[in-house]
Design an enzyme around this catalytic site. Structure first.
Site, PDB file in Angstrom:
ATOM      1  N   SER A  31      45.051   6.939  -9.091  1.00 12.95           N
ATOM      2  CA  SER A  31      46.071   8.636  -9.505  1.00 12.95           C
ATOM      3  C   SER A  31      45.828   9.334 -10.019  1.00 12.95           C
ATOM      4  O   SER A  31      45.800  10.193 -10.387  1.00 12.95           O
ATOM      5  CB  SER A  31      47.437   8.004  -9.753  1.00 12.95           C
ATOM      6  OG  SER A  31      48.087   6.678  -8.332  1.00 12.95           O
ATOM      7  N   ARG A  35      44.436  13.118  -9.763  1.00 14.92           N
ATOM      8  CA  ARG A  35      45.049  14.068 -10.052  1.00 14.92           C
ATOM      9  C   ARG A  35      44.334  14.940 -11.056  1.00 14.92           C
ATOM     10  O   ARG A  35      44.167  16.443 -11.350  1.00 14.92           O
ATOM     11  CB  ARG A  35      46.725  13.983 -10.979  1.00 14.92           C
ATOM     12  CG  ARG A  35      47.324  13.042 -10.008  1.00 14.92           C
ATOM     13  CD  ARG A  35      48.923  12.519 -10.665  1.00 14.92           C
ATOM     14  NE  ARG A  35      49.645  12.155  -9.401  1.00 14.92           N
ATOM     15  CZ  ARG A  35      49.452  11.273  -8.603  1.00 14.92           C
ATOM     16  NH1 ARG A  35      48.751  10.842  -8.349  1.00 14.92           N
ATOM     17  NH2 ARG A  35      50.818  11.333  -8.278  1.00 14.92           N
ATOM     18  N   GLY A 108      45.348   9.043   0.667  1.00 20.38           N
ATOM     19  CA  GLY A 108      46.187  10.104   0.987  1.00 20.38           C
ATOM     20  C   GLY A 108      46.654  11.608  -0.249  1.00 20.38           C
ATOM     21  O   GLY A 108      46.795  12.174   0.090  1.00 20.38           O
ATOM     22  N   SER A 183      55.988  11.194  -1.399  1.00 22.79           N
ATOM     23  CA  SER A 183      56.173  11.453  -2.936  1.00 22.79           C
ATOM     24  C   SER A 183      54.525  12.552  -2.823  1.00 22.79           C
ATOM     25  O   SER A 183      55.137  13.341  -3.863  1.00 22.79           O
ATOM     26  CB  SER A 183      56.075  10.680  -3.955  1.00 22.79           C
ATOM     27  OG  SER A 183      55.676   9.588  -4.418  1.00 22.79           O
ATOM     28  N   GLU A 330      54.247   0.227  -3.509  1.00 13.07           N
ATOM     29  CA  GLU A 330      52.397   0.051  -4.052  1.00 13.07           C
ATOM     30  C   GLU A 330      52.715  -1.596  -4.602  1.00 13.07           C
ATOM     31  O   GLU A 330      51.178  -2.148  -3.994  1.00 13.07           O
ATOM     32  CB  GLU A 330      51.605   0.944  -4.779  1.00 13.07           C
ATOM     33  CG  GLU A 330      52.076   0.875  -6.085  1.00 13.07           C
ATOM     34  CD  GLU A 330      50.840   2.131  -6.734  1.00 13.07           C
ATOM     35  OE1 GLU A 330      50.403   1.691  -7.434  1.00 13.07           O
ATOM     36  OE2 GLU A 330      51.524   3.352  -6.636  1.00 13.07           O
ATOM     37  N   ARG A 361      52.415  -1.547   5.924  1.00 10.81           N
ATOM     38  CA  ARG A 361      52.748  -2.851   4.680  1.00 10.81           C
ATOM     39  C   ARG A 361      53.440  -3.983   5.607  1.00 10.81           C
ATOM     40  O   ARG A 361      53.284  -5.031   5.448  1.00 10.81           O
ATOM     41  CB  ARG A 361      52.795  -2.261   4.270  1.00 10.81           C
ATOM     42  CG  ARG A 361      50.683  -2.263   3.290  1.00 10.81           C
ATOM     43  CD  ARG A 361      51.932  -1.530   1.777  1.00 10.81           C
ATOM     44  NE  ARG A 361      49.509  -1.557   1.761  1.00 10.81           N
ATOM     45  CZ  ARG A 361      49.550   0.095   0.121  1.00 10.81           C
ATOM     46  NH1 ARG A 361      49.895   0.167  -0.236  1.00 10.81           N
ATOM     47  NH2 ARG A 361      48.455  -0.205   0.305  1.00 10.81           N
TER      48      ARG A 361
END
Length: 451
Positions: A31, A35, A108, A183, A330, A361
């Site tokens: 993540s 980013r 994603g 999100s 997650e 999931r």
């Protein structure tokens, strides 16, 4: 990426012969890495990412940015006094351009974070990916970009494949979106917003937002790059985020270990009554994985955060838990795996959105754990897990990295668990089989055992 060919079929999940006692160095956060790549690509000056995660998702992000003209130079440096050795990526911003083609895989972050970047490019950028990526929601980003002035061809699907016809700039402004399914819709717009002519005001309308820590991570990283961001937490309106147009700074960023990817190793301490240390665990972080300290403690362990990292110790008992995981969805597969081995029932709530992740999931966990003799029931927004004696068998992963690590956790306590396509862990956790076997002090590939 398929990883070691030996791991692409059925991998015999090693069983623990006793309590584990290991130090496991977990690679960098996906993540944070992805980013950081986006923000560095949009900056006004070059920047560095140090100790980035090198996995399928992050390499797809890097290649996509390169396709749009961004320079990314990969180097390996030795440690110096006061510095960090290891891999480092130098990101050199350039004029974004098309035509370009982006392969999102099933990531994603790539499929959602990069269409706003492509809207700033000069020329068309086509997005495509794995078959499952066509089924994952993208309408929030597509509709929002259109409302902000972008031109996108998706044949009305609200999903991949699609083409963003970049005009070199984007007006920006105010937009309403329903981000209840991810999100990442909000983060996608915020990350590129400093480059929009009017910045952006994102207003979420709809059911509760999942995974809020990931939005906080986006905001923190934007602010560290010099952006001005107004948030609900800072006294702003509920469910409204505002970013002012500005130049972004080139940063020298050291990527934290991926705390969510530390989950299976901490779980190993809990399941075996052993001890695992994860070096460099940050004292303060926006990563959702930090919640494991509290969750796994409630399930029967204890933890200590020192200069050496986080040490988690199991007690030899695993307790069931009733927990709302809406902010840390997650983590659900790993928690479900531990809960299937507990001494009492568990209820995992607030994770209906997991039906739209790499796979459904909730359905997958129910089917696969029950296939080993478990008793898992899907609820409207989660799972009800009643522990039962488990037996060996094939655990299917559905090309989902977190299903594979969940299976490995169960395999610690259940002989004969064979994991289909454990190589899918390369999505975010390269070399997982070797890390796992190293923790246990066994060889990476064990002989097949009878189910």
């Amino acid at each position: 990426m398929t990883g070691n060919p030996e791991h692409t079929a059925l991998w015999p999940a090693p069983s623990a012969s006793g309590p584990v006692d290991a130090t496991v160095t977990v690679p960098g956060s996906k993540s944070v890495t992805n980013r950081g790549l986006v923000l560095a690509a949009l900056a006004a000056e070059p920047g560095w990412l140090r100790r980035p995660l090198r996995s399928r998702d992050t390499l797809l992000m890097a290649e996509a940015l390169r396709a749009m003209g961004v320079g990314i130079e990969e180097t390996v440096s030795s440690a110096t006094a006061g510095g960090d050795g290891g891999e480092a990526w130098r990101i050199i911003p350039a004029g974004l351009h098309g035509p370009a083609t982006v392969d999102v895989g099933n990531a994603g972050t790539v499929m959602r974070f990069l269409p706003p970047v492509a809207a700033l490019a000069d020329g068309p950028v086509r997005f495509d990916g794995d078959p499952r990526s066509y089924e994952r929601p993208l309408h929030g980003v597509i509709d929002a970009l259109r409302a902000l002035g972008a031109r996108i061809d998706d044949d009305g699907r609200g999903a991949l494949p699609l083409t963003v016809h970049g005009g070199g700039a984007l007006d920006g402004g105010s937009v309403e979106i329903d981000a209840s399914s991810s999100s990442q819709f909000v983060s996608a717009l915020l990350l590129s917003a400093p480059r929009f002519n009017q910045g952006v005001e994102v207003r979420h309308v709809g059911a509760a937002l999942p995974s809020l820590p990931h939005i906080r991570m986006t905001v923190d990283m934007l602010r560290s790059a010099g952006a001005r961001v107004d948030t609900p937490e800072a006294g702003g309106e509920p469910n409204v985020w505002r970013v002012t147009p500005s130049a972004l700074l080139g940063r020298d960023l050291v990527v934290e270990p991926d705390l969510s990817n530390a989950q299976p190793f901490l779980a190993a301490a809990l399941v075996t009554g052993g001890r695992v240390t994860v070096p460099d665990w940050p004292e303060r972080t926006t990563q959702p994985g930090d919640a494991l300290r509290q969750i796994f403690t409630e399930m029967g362990g204890s933890c200590e955060l020192t200069d050496a990292g986080l040490t988690f110790t199991g007690s030899g008992r695993i307790h069931g838990i009733d927990v709302d995981l809406s902010e840390v969805g997650e983590l659900t597969p790993g928690i479900a795996a531990v809960a299937a081995l507990a001494d009492s029932e568990s209820v995992l709530r607030g994770v209906a959105h997991l039906r739209l992740h790499e796979t459904d999931r909730l359905a997958a966990l129910t089917k696969e754990i029950n296939g080993l003799g478990g008793d898992v029931t899907e609820t409207e927004d989660g799972l009800h897990i009643r522990p039962r004696p488990l037996h060996g068998g094939v655990f299917h992963t559905y090309d989902d990295h977190r299903l594979a690590t969940a299976a490995a956790i169960i395999g610690l306590a259940v002989e004969g668990v064979r994991v289909e396509n454990v190589a899918t862990t390369a999505k975010t956790l390269p070399d997982f089989p070797d890390l796992w076997s190293g923790m246990l002090g066994t060889s990476a590939v064990a002989p097949a055992r009878r189910a």
